[in-house]
Design a protein around this motif. Structure first.
Motif, PDB file in Angstrom:
ATOM      1  N   TYR A 144     -49.756  53.888   8.025  1.00 29.63           N
ATOM      2  CA  TYR A 144     -50.336  52.762   8.745  1.00 29.63           C
ATOM      3  C   TYR A 144     -49.258  52.015   9.517  1.00 29.63           C
ATOM      4  O   TYR A 144     -48.130  51.887   9.055  1.00 29.63           O
ATOM      5  CB  TYR A 144     -51.024  51.795   7.772  1.00 29.63           C
ATOM      6  N   ARG A 145     -49.636  51.493  10.666  1.00 26.18           N
ATOM      7  CA  ARG A 145     -48.700  50.713  11.470  1.00 26.18           C
ATOM      8  C   ARG A 145     -48.843  49.218  11.230  1.00 26.18           C
ATOM      9  O   ARG A 145     -47.888  48.461  11.405  1.00 26.18           O
ATOM     10  CB  ARG A 145     -48.915  51.011  12.951  1.00 26.18           C
ATOM     11  N   TRP A 146     -50.024  48.764  10.856  1.00 20.61           N
ATOM     12  CA  TRP A 146     -50.302  47.332  10.759  1.00 20.61           C
ATOM     13  C   TRP A 146     -50.626  46.919   9.338  1.00 20.61           C
ATOM     14  O   TRP A 146     -51.404  47.581   8.651  1.00 20.61           O
ATOM     15  CB  TRP A 146     -51.463  46.950  11.676  1.00 20.61           C
ATOM     16  N   LEU A 147     -50.045  45.786   8.931  1.00 22.40           N
ATOM     17  CA  LEU A 147     -50.342  45.168   7.631  1.00 22.40           C
ATOM     18  C   LEU A 147     -50.778  43.740   7.907  1.00 22.40           C
ATOM     19  O   LEU A 147     -50.027  42.952   8.483  1.00 22.40           O
ATOM     20  CB  LEU A 147     -49.105  45.186   6.725  1.00 22.40           C
ATOM     21  N   GLY A 148     -51.992  43.426   7.521  1.00 21.63           N
ATOM     22  CA  GLY A 148     -52.520  42.083   7.731  1.00 21.63           C
ATOM     23  C   GLY A 148     -52.598  41.311   6.427  1.00 21.63           C
ATOM     24  O   GLY A 148     -52.562  41.885   5.339  1.00 21.63           O
ATOM     25  N   THR A 149     -52.699  40.003   6.554  1.00 22.72           N
ATOM     26  CA  THR A 149     -52.899  39.132   5.400  1.00 22.72           C
ATOM     27  C   THR A 149     -53.591  37.863   5.864  1.00 22.72           C
ATOM     28  O   THR A 149     -53.651  37.572   7.059  1.00 22.72           O
ATOM     29  CB  THR A 149     -51.571  38.839   4.662  1.00 22.72           C
ATOM     30  N   LEU A 165     -40.698  37.674   6.619  1.00 23.04           N
ATOM     31  CA  LEU A 165     -40.715  39.135   6.683  1.00 23.04           C
ATOM     32  C   LEU A 165     -41.025  39.659   8.089  1.00 23.04           C
ATOM     33  O   LEU A 165     -40.854  40.850   8.345  1.00 23.04           O
ATOM     34  CB  LEU A 165     -41.742  39.690   5.696  1.00 23.04           C
ATOM     35  N   GLY A 166     -41.491  38.789   8.965  1.00 24.25           N
ATOM     36  CA  GLY A 166     -41.788  39.208  10.334  1.00 24.25           C
ATOM     37  C   GLY A 166     -43.263  39.211  10.689  1.00 24.25           C
ATOM     38  O   GLY A 166     -43.635  39.630  11.785  1.00 24.25           O
ATOM     39  N   PHE A 167     -44.111  38.758   9.770  1.00 26.45           N
ATOM     40  CA  PHE A 167     -45.532  38.645  10.091  1.00 26.45           C
ATOM     41  C   PHE A 167     -45.701  37.598  11.197  1.00 26.45           C
ATOM     42  O   PHE A 167     -44.999  36.580  11.204  1.00 26.45           O
ATOM     43  CB  PHE A 167     -46.340  38.187   8.876  1.00 26.45           C
ATOM     44  N   VAL A 168     -46.615  37.851  12.114  1.00 23.52           N
ATOM     45  CA  VAL A 168     -46.894  36.914  13.197  1.00 23.52           C
ATOM     46  C   VAL A 168     -48.359  36.518  13.144  1.00 23.52           C
ATOM     47  O   VAL A 168     -49.209  37.244  12.596  1.00 23.52           O
ATOM     48  CB  VAL A 168     -46.542  37.510  14.578  1.00 23.52           C
ATOM     49  N   ASP A 169     -48.661  35.372  13.729  1.00 22.08           N
ATOM     50  CA  ASP A 169     -50.024  34.863  13.738  1.00 22.08           C
ATOM     51  C   ASP A 169     -50.936  35.753  14.567  1.00 22.08           C
ATOM     52  O   ASP A 169     -50.530  36.278  15.604  1.00 22.08           O
ATOM     53  CB  ASP A 169     -50.045  33.439  14.304  1.00 22.08           C
TER      54      ASP A 169
END
Length: 176
Positions: A144-149, A165-169
Protein backbone atom coordinates in the motif's frame (compact mmCIF):
# COMPACT_ATOMS: atom_id res chain seq x y z
CA UNK A 1 -19.78 17.08 17.26
CA UNK A 2 -16.33 18.48 16.39
CA UNK A 3 -14.81 18.02 12.96
CA UNK A 4 -12.38 15.13 13.11
CA UNK A 5 -8.79 15.55 11.96
CA UNK A 6 -8.07 13.39 8.91
CA UNK A 7 -4.42 12.66 8.23
CA UNK A 8 -2.66 10.66 5.54
CA UNK A 9 0.90 9.45 5.00
CA UNK A 10 2.53 8.77 1.65
CA UNK A 11 4.41 5.54 2.41
CA UNK A 12 6.64 5.96 -0.65
CA UNK A 13 7.95 9.25 0.77
CA UNK A 14 8.39 8.01 4.36
CA UNK A 15 11.98 7.80 5.70
CA UNK A 16 12.25 4.90 8.15
CA UNK A 17 15.77 5.78 9.23
CA UNK A 18 14.78 8.98 11.02
CA UNK A 19 12.66 6.96 13.48
CA UNK A 20 14.84 3.86 13.90
CA UNK A 21 16.37 5.27 17.15
CA UNK A 22 12.97 4.91 18.84
CA UNK A 23 13.02 1.16 18.18
CA UNK A 24 16.62 0.82 19.39
CA UNK A 25 15.97 2.85 22.54
CA UNK A 26 12.86 0.84 23.41
CA UNK A 27 14.59 -2.48 22.86
CA UNK A 28 17.58 -1.33 24.94
CA UNK A 29 15.20 -0.54 27.80
CA UNK A 30 13.72 -4.05 27.74
CA UNK A 31 10.69 -3.45 25.51
CA UNK A 32 10.07 -5.99 22.77
CA UNK A 33 7.77 -5.73 19.78
CA UNK A 34 5.74 -8.45 18.10
CA UNK A 35 2.70 -8.69 15.88
CA UNK A 36 -0.43 -10.59 16.67
CA UNK A 37 0.46 -12.83 13.72
CA UNK A 38 3.79 -13.68 15.37
CA UNK A 39 2.24 -14.29 18.80
CA UNK A 40 -0.77 -16.12 17.36
CA UNK A 41 -4.27 -14.93 16.58
CA UNK A 42 -5.82 -16.93 19.41
CA UNK A 43 -8.95 -16.35 21.53
CA UNK A 44 -6.76 -15.43 24.53
CA UNK A 45 -4.76 -12.94 22.47
CA UNK A 46 -7.93 -11.45 21.03
CA UNK A 47 -9.21 -10.89 24.57
CA UNK A 48 -5.88 -9.36 25.63
CA UNK A 49 -5.96 -7.04 22.60
CA UNK A 50 -9.52 -6.00 23.44
CA UNK A 51 -8.57 -5.25 27.05
CA UNK A 52 -5.52 -3.21 25.99
CA UNK A 53 -7.47 -1.32 23.32
CA UNK A 54 -10.27 -0.56 25.77
CA UNK A 55 -7.84 0.78 28.38
CA UNK A 56 -5.91 2.91 25.88
CA UNK A 57 -9.09 4.22 24.23
CA UNK A 58 -10.34 5.66 27.52
CA UNK A 59 -8.11 8.72 26.91
CA UNK A 60 -9.68 9.60 23.55
CA UNK A 61 -11.82 12.74 23.94
CA UNK A 62 -15.55 12.12 23.52
CA UNK A 63 -14.87 8.40 22.96
CA UNK A 64 -17.99 7.32 24.75
CA UNK A 65 -18.56 3.78 25.87
CA UNK A 66 -16.17 1.25 24.38
CA UNK A 67 -17.43 -1.74 22.41
CA UNK A 68 -18.51 -4.88 24.19
CA UNK A 69 -16.15 -7.75 23.51
CA UNK A 70 -18.63 -9.27 21.04
CA UNK A 71 -19.01 -5.94 19.20
CA UNK A 72 -15.23 -5.54 19.09
CA UNK A 73 -14.80 -8.98 17.56
CA UNK A 74 -17.50 -8.33 14.96
CA UNK A 75 -16.36 -4.83 13.98
CA UNK A 76 -12.57 -5.03 14.37
CA UNK A 77 -11.33 -8.63 14.37
CA UNK A 78 -13.78 -10.61 12.26
CA UNK A 79 -13.86 -7.82 9.67
CA UNK A 80 -12.35 -8.53 6.22
CA UNK A 81 -9.94 -5.59 6.74
CA UNK A 82 -8.32 -7.20 9.81
CA UNK A 83 -4.84 -8.66 9.44
CA UNK A 84 -3.04 -9.95 12.57
CA UNK A 85 0.24 -8.84 10.98
CA UNK A 86 -1.05 -5.27 11.25
CA UNK A 87 -1.39 -5.42 15.02
CA UNK A 88 1.94 -4.34 16.51
CA UNK A 89 2.31 -4.92 20.24
CA UNK A 90 4.81 -3.46 22.68
CA UNK A 91 5.75 -6.02 25.32
CA UNK A 92 7.42 -5.62 28.69
CA UNK A 93 8.14 -9.21 29.60
CA UNK A 94 4.81 -10.98 29.12
CA UNK A 95 2.75 -7.80 29.66
CA UNK A 96 1.14 -6.12 26.67
CA UNK A 97 1.81 -2.42 27.25
CA UNK A 98 1.07 -0.85 23.87
CA UNK A 99 -0.59 -1.47 20.53
CA UNK A 100 -0.82 -0.09 17.04
CA UNK A 101 -3.56 -1.66 14.94
CA UNK A 102 -3.66 -1.11 11.17
CA UNK A 103 -6.35 -2.39 8.82
CA UNK A 104 -6.05 -2.93 5.06
CA UNK A 105 -8.69 -1.62 2.66
CA UNK A 106 -7.98 -2.89 -0.87
CA UNK A 107 -11.31 -1.48 -2.10
CA UNK A 108 -10.11 2.04 -1.18
CA UNK A 109 -6.45 1.47 -2.00
CA UNK A 110 -5.21 2.41 1.44
CA UNK A 111 -4.40 1.16 4.89
CA UNK A 112 -5.90 2.73 7.99
CA UNK A 113 -4.33 3.26 11.40
CA UNK A 114 -7.14 2.20 13.71
CA UNK A 115 -5.57 2.79 17.10
CA UNK A 116 -2.19 3.43 18.66
CA UNK A 117 -1.94 3.54 22.41
CA UNK A 118 0.38 2.91 25.33
CA UNK A 119 -0.52 2.18 28.95
CA UNK A 120 -0.02 5.19 31.23
CA UNK A 121 3.12 4.07 33.12
CA UNK A 122 4.97 3.49 29.82
CA UNK A 123 4.11 6.76 28.07
CA UNK A 124 6.71 9.35 27.19
CA UNK A 125 9.30 6.80 26.05
CA UNK A 126 8.67 6.99 22.30
CA UNK A 127 6.84 3.64 22.20
CA UNK A 128 3.99 5.00 20.07
CA UNK A 129 6.47 6.23 17.48
CA UNK A 130 8.30 2.89 17.52
CA UNK A 131 5.08 0.90 17.07
CA UNK A 132 3.85 3.27 14.37
CA UNK A 133 7.16 2.80 12.52
CA UNK A 134 6.60 -0.97 12.54
CA UNK A 135 3.00 -0.43 11.41
CA UNK A 136 4.21 1.73 8.51
CA UNK A 137 6.62 -1.03 7.51
CA UNK A 138 3.72 -3.50 7.57
CA UNK A 139 1.74 -1.20 5.26
CA UNK A 140 4.70 -0.89 2.89
CA UNK A 141 5.27 -4.67 2.82
CA UNK A 142 1.55 -5.16 2.16
CA UNK A 143 1.90 -3.12 -1.03
CA UNK A 144 0.00 0.00 0.00
CA UNK A 145 1.11 3.55 -0.69
CA UNK A 146 -1.28 5.41 1.61
CA UNK A 147 -1.89 5.16 5.35
CA UNK A 148 -4.77 7.19 6.74
CA UNK A 149 -5.89 7.96 10.27
CA UNK A 150 -8.63 9.94 11.99
CA UNK A 151 -8.46 11.83 15.29
CA UNK A 152 -10.70 13.83 17.56
CA UNK A 153 -9.34 17.41 17.43
CA UNK A 154 -8.78 17.28 21.21
CA UNK A 155 -6.36 14.36 20.89
CA UNK A 156 -3.41 16.72 20.41
CA UNK A 157 -0.67 14.21 21.31
CA UNK A 158 -1.81 11.64 18.72
CA UNK A 159 -2.19 14.32 16.05
CA UNK A 160 1.27 15.71 16.82
CA UNK A 161 2.86 12.24 16.74
CA UNK A 162 1.35 11.48 13.33
CA UNK A 163 2.38 14.85 11.92
CA UNK A 164 5.89 14.27 13.23
CA UNK A 165 5.93 11.05 11.19
CA UNK A 166 4.95 13.01 8.09
CA UNK A 167 1.18 12.59 8.01
CA UNK A 168 -0.53 15.56 6.35
CA UNK A 169 -4.06 16.88 6.63
CA UNK A 170 -6.66 15.49 4.24
CA UNK A 171 -9.95 17.13 3.40
CA UNK A 172 -13.03 15.24 4.57
CA UNK A 173 -14.13 12.58 2.09
CA UNK A 174 -10.88 12.50 0.13
CA UNK A 175 -8.44 9.68 -0.39
CA UNK A 176 -5.00 10.53 -1.76
Amino acid sequence: MPEWVRLQLDIDEFDDHAFEPYLRRARASGIDFATMAELGDTPDHRRALYDLNKTCSADIPDRGEFYTYEEYLAQRIDAPTFNPGGVVLALHGNEWIGMSATSLHPDRGLAFSEMTGVLGPYRGQGLSLAMKLLAIRFVRLSGYRWLGTLHHPGNASAIAMNRRLGFVDQAAGTVA
